[in-house]
Design a protein around this motif. Structure first.
Motif, short mmCIF file in Angstrom:
data_model
loop_
_atom_site.label_atom_id
_atom_site.label_comp_id
_atom_site.label_asym_id
_atom_site.label_seq_id
_atom_site.Cartn_x
_atom_site.Cartn_y
_atom_site.Cartn_z
N GLN A 159 -33.97 19.16 12.00
CA GLN A 159 -34.25 19.59 10.82
C GLN A 159 -32.83 20.50 10.13
O GLN A 159 -32.68 19.97 9.06
CB GLN A 159 -35.34 20.72 11.11
CG GLN A 159 -36.61 20.14 11.53
CD GLN A 159 -37.30 18.93 10.88
OE1 GLN A 159 -37.18 18.91 9.75
NE2 GLN A 159 -38.13 18.16 11.47
N VAL A 160 -32.25 21.32 11.07
CA VAL A 160 -31.19 21.79 10.54
C VAL A 160 -30.04 20.80 10.35
O VAL A 160 -29.13 21.06 9.51
CB VAL A 160 -30.55 22.92 11.46
CG1 VAL A 160 -31.62 24.20 11.54
CG2 VAL A 160 -30.03 22.43 12.64
N ALA A 180 -23.02 27.90 14.33
CA ALA A 180 -22.34 27.90 15.77
C ALA A 180 -23.39 28.06 16.73
O ALA A 180 -23.18 27.59 18.06
CB ALA A 180 -21.34 29.00 15.86
N SER A 181 -24.63 28.53 16.59
CA SER A 181 -25.67 28.83 17.54
C SER A 181 -26.93 28.22 17.50
O SER A 181 -27.86 27.97 18.26
CB SER A 181 -26.22 30.44 17.42
OG SER A 181 -24.89 31.27 17.41
N THR A 182 -27.16 27.39 16.20
CA THR A 182 -28.21 26.68 16.09
C THR A 182 -27.83 25.03 15.51
O THR A 182 -27.09 24.95 14.69
CB THR A 182 -29.21 27.21 14.95
OG1 THR A 182 -29.38 28.47 15.30
CG2 THR A 182 -30.68 26.38 14.70
N ILE A 230 -18.14 24.36 16.79
CA ILE A 230 -18.04 24.28 18.45
C ILE A 230 -19.40 25.41 18.77
O ILE A 230 -19.31 26.30 18.26
CB ILE A 230 -16.70 24.86 18.78
CG1 ILE A 230 -15.90 23.77 18.50
CG2 ILE A 230 -16.74 25.04 20.31
CD1 ILE A 230 -14.47 23.94 18.71
N PRO A 231 -20.05 24.91 19.77
CA PRO A 231 -21.05 25.83 20.18
C PRO A 231 -20.77 27.20 20.56
O PRO A 231 -19.45 27.50 21.06
CB PRO A 231 -22.05 25.02 21.14
CG PRO A 231 -21.42 23.61 20.98
CD PRO A 231 -19.97 23.92 20.48
N GLU A 283 -12.96 24.92 9.73
CA GLU A 283 -14.06 24.50 8.67
C GLU A 283 -15.24 25.40 8.90
O GLU A 283 -15.88 25.50 8.03
CB GLU A 283 -14.59 23.13 8.93
CG GLU A 283 -13.75 22.06 8.79
CD GLU A 283 -12.41 21.60 9.68
OE1 GLU A 283 -11.85 20.57 9.73
OE2 GLU A 283 -12.67 22.51 10.65
N TRP A 284 -15.28 26.07 10.04
CA TRP A 284 -16.45 26.95 10.25
C TRP A 284 -15.98 28.31 10.61
O TRP A 284 -16.72 29.09 11.22
CB TRP A 284 -17.07 26.59 11.83
CG TRP A 284 -17.98 25.19 11.45
CD1 TRP A 284 -17.31 23.85 11.34
CD2 TRP A 284 -19.21 24.96 10.80
NE1 TRP A 284 -18.29 22.94 11.08
CE2 TRP A 284 -19.32 23.67 10.69
CE3 TRP A 284 -20.31 25.80 10.33
CZ2 TRP A 284 -20.69 23.01 10.01
CZ3 TRP A 284 -21.40 25.45 9.96
CH2 TRP A 284 -21.74 24.06 9.81
#
Length: 509
Positions: free
Chosen positions: A91-92, A100-102, A489-490, A504-505
């Motif tokens: 969904q996301v 980064a967390s989801t 990156i997680p 980018e994040w």
């Protein structure tokens, strides 16, 4: 329990993975198989190789895989399911609300690095195993080709990733840093160049179907070169895979388009002449809900099926009732509707219901247009936990894909593209297989053909990104230019390590 970073996680893959800190796990040392006392025989080496293949076709316990992530990230399919949080990672990804967390990036990262760890262990241990030299060389080649595939996915999805060589000493686990993308690509190219000579031209389908061959490694190398815009070098690799008479006679590796497009997704056609890299699934794995991701069945077969499906007429399609994920958009249905590939690609459940042929329960994001290629049928269902044990294989690379990639590479390399040229022959062999007339070799026609031919097979989103068209095509879904071309990156990989988030994040890398 706080999630460990990937290096720690992969270091215990072949030992014990803990899901909770509530109770210490008691293990009798006499019952434990460690790396030090394993990898002693040829049989051990083969088991290690199988463990790598297990990661190669790895599906998330959340009931999705790499192909599903790429599909909902593109413009042709929606997440669907039972509601706006059903398989939330999809969904996301659909709405570009991941962070980064989801999101699915944890699955993509761990799939790659756990696979790389298993490769590195096997390559380290197999050196001292007494076994046939030719067979040893083949195992090494297969392992290196898969390591190349893992790294190619990682650099494509995350751009800035570590290169892990060998097994990392525990004291160095938190000091690993990322390599430049160019260095990762060079590593991938070297692994594939090393692997190709040791791989067989073909394998017996009955006993070794799904194992990598020379053609598989060359096709992957061609794709790696294509993504770097090394056009002529890519075309040269594809030329060997595709053969001297595309669409007419088999290549040196025996690859040839099968006559009927729809037959590609029949379980009876596993390892057909068009299959180059195939993720193998089985209806005999006995997978169950205690560990759905460990099932060897194809999870797409249940997730893509229509909810609450039932026949009204005996002549209705024999669909197995599923979870209604990865539905096609109305715009894609309109795009493919009058193409000969429509029937094998799209299951029009609204038409079946409107005409009193079958019934189904609309799910979230419902359009009525379901992804038919991997959808399970009741006649294919296994006796045990059938929803998790469909045996329909997935294509990672197939011949129509390499035909189109070679045509694209030749066009961009400045080769002739007019009637009678190789690029023209490649593009139109794909069209001729489904009864369509020839078209000119242009970027627009290649893009259109890839969208029609490879719909739902995980190619659309990477294609849009490498063509520089993701931002405009996906803007309505929330895609932000200069951000969503790569995954974050997680967060778990950033905590207490030297790994840096992509710029980018909000990071510095």
């Amino acid at each position: 329990m706080k999630k460990k970073n990937f290096l720690y996680f992969t270091a215990i893959v072949l030992s014990v993975t803990l899901g909770s800190c509530k109770k210490d796990l008691e293990v009798n040392p006499q019952d434990r198989i460690t790396l030090d006392n394993y990898y002693k025989t040829q049989a051990d080496a083969f088991t290690g190789l199988v463990a790598i293949y297990d990661r190669f076709a790895y599906q998330s316990g959340g009931l999705y895989d790499k192909s599903a992530v790429m599909s909902v990230a593109g413009d042709d399919q929606l997440a669907g399911g039972g509601g706006p949080s059903d398989i939330n990672d999809l969904q996301v990804m659909q709405n570009y609300t991941l962070n980064a967390s989801t999101g699915p990036q944890g699955y993509l990262w761990s799939r790659g690095y756990s696979g790389i760890y298993r490769v590195n262990v096997l390559l380290q241990k197999i050196v001292d195993i007494p076994m046939d030299a030719t067979l040893k060389a083949r195992y090494i080649a297969e392992a290196k080709a898969m390591r190349a595939a893992f790294y190619f996915d990682l650099v494509t999805f995350f751009k800035n990733v570590p290169i892990i060589e060998g097994t990392v000493d525990p004291k160095d686990l938190y000091n690993v840093t990322q390599a430049a993308p160019a260095a990762v690509y060079a590593y991938v190219e070297k692994d594939l160049a090393d692997a190709i000579p040791g791989l067989p031209n073909t394998v017996p389908a009955a006993t070794e179907g799904g194992r990598l061959t020379k053609g598989a490694a060359q096709a992957l190398l061609g794709k790696v070169l294509l993504y770097q815009k090394k056009w002529q070098a890519a075309a040269d690799q594809f030329a060997v895979v595709n053969g001297t008479a595309p669409g007419v006679s088999p290549s040196v590796y025996g690859y040839k388009l099968i006559p009927n497009f729809g037959d590609l997704w029949k379980p009876s056609n596993k390892f057909n002449s068009e299959s180059i890299i195939e993720f193998v699934h089985s209806n005999k794995s006995n997978g169950n809900w205690s560990a759905a991701g460990n099932s060897e069945g194809n999870l797409l077969s249940i997730t893509t099926g229509p909810r609450g499906y039932s026949k009204t007429l005996a002549t209705a399609p024999d669909y197995f009732s599923g979870y209604s994920f990865l539905v096609f958009t109305k715009s894609f249905f309109d795009f493919i509707h009058f193409d000969p590939r429509n029937a094998a690609t799209v299951a029009n459940l609204d038409s079946l219901q409107t005409n009193g042929i079958a019934k189904y329960t609309p799910g979230y994001n419902n359009t009525g247009y379901f992804f038919a290629k991997y959808m399970g049928l009741t006649t294919q269902a296994a006796a045990n936990t059938p929803e998790l044990n469909f045996g329909i294989d997935e294509y990672e690379i197939r011949l129509a894909d390499t035909y189109l990639m070679e045509a694209e590479a030749l066009m961009n390399a400045g080769a002739a593209v007019g009637a009678g040229s190789r690029a023209y022959t490649l593009l139109n062999a794909v069209r001729a297989r489904v009864g369509l007339n020839p078209v000119a070799v242009t970027q627009a026609n290649i893009e259109k053909e890839r969208r029609l031919e490879l719909a739902g097979e995980g190619q659309r989103f990477p294609d849009l990104v490498r063509w520089g068209k993701a931002a405009t095509t996906l803007a309505s879904k929330g895609f932000i230019a200069g951000r969503h071309e790569v995954f974050p990156i997680p967060q778990g990989e950033l905590n207490n390590t030297k790994i840096e988030q992509n710029k980018e994040w909000g990071g510095t890398k």
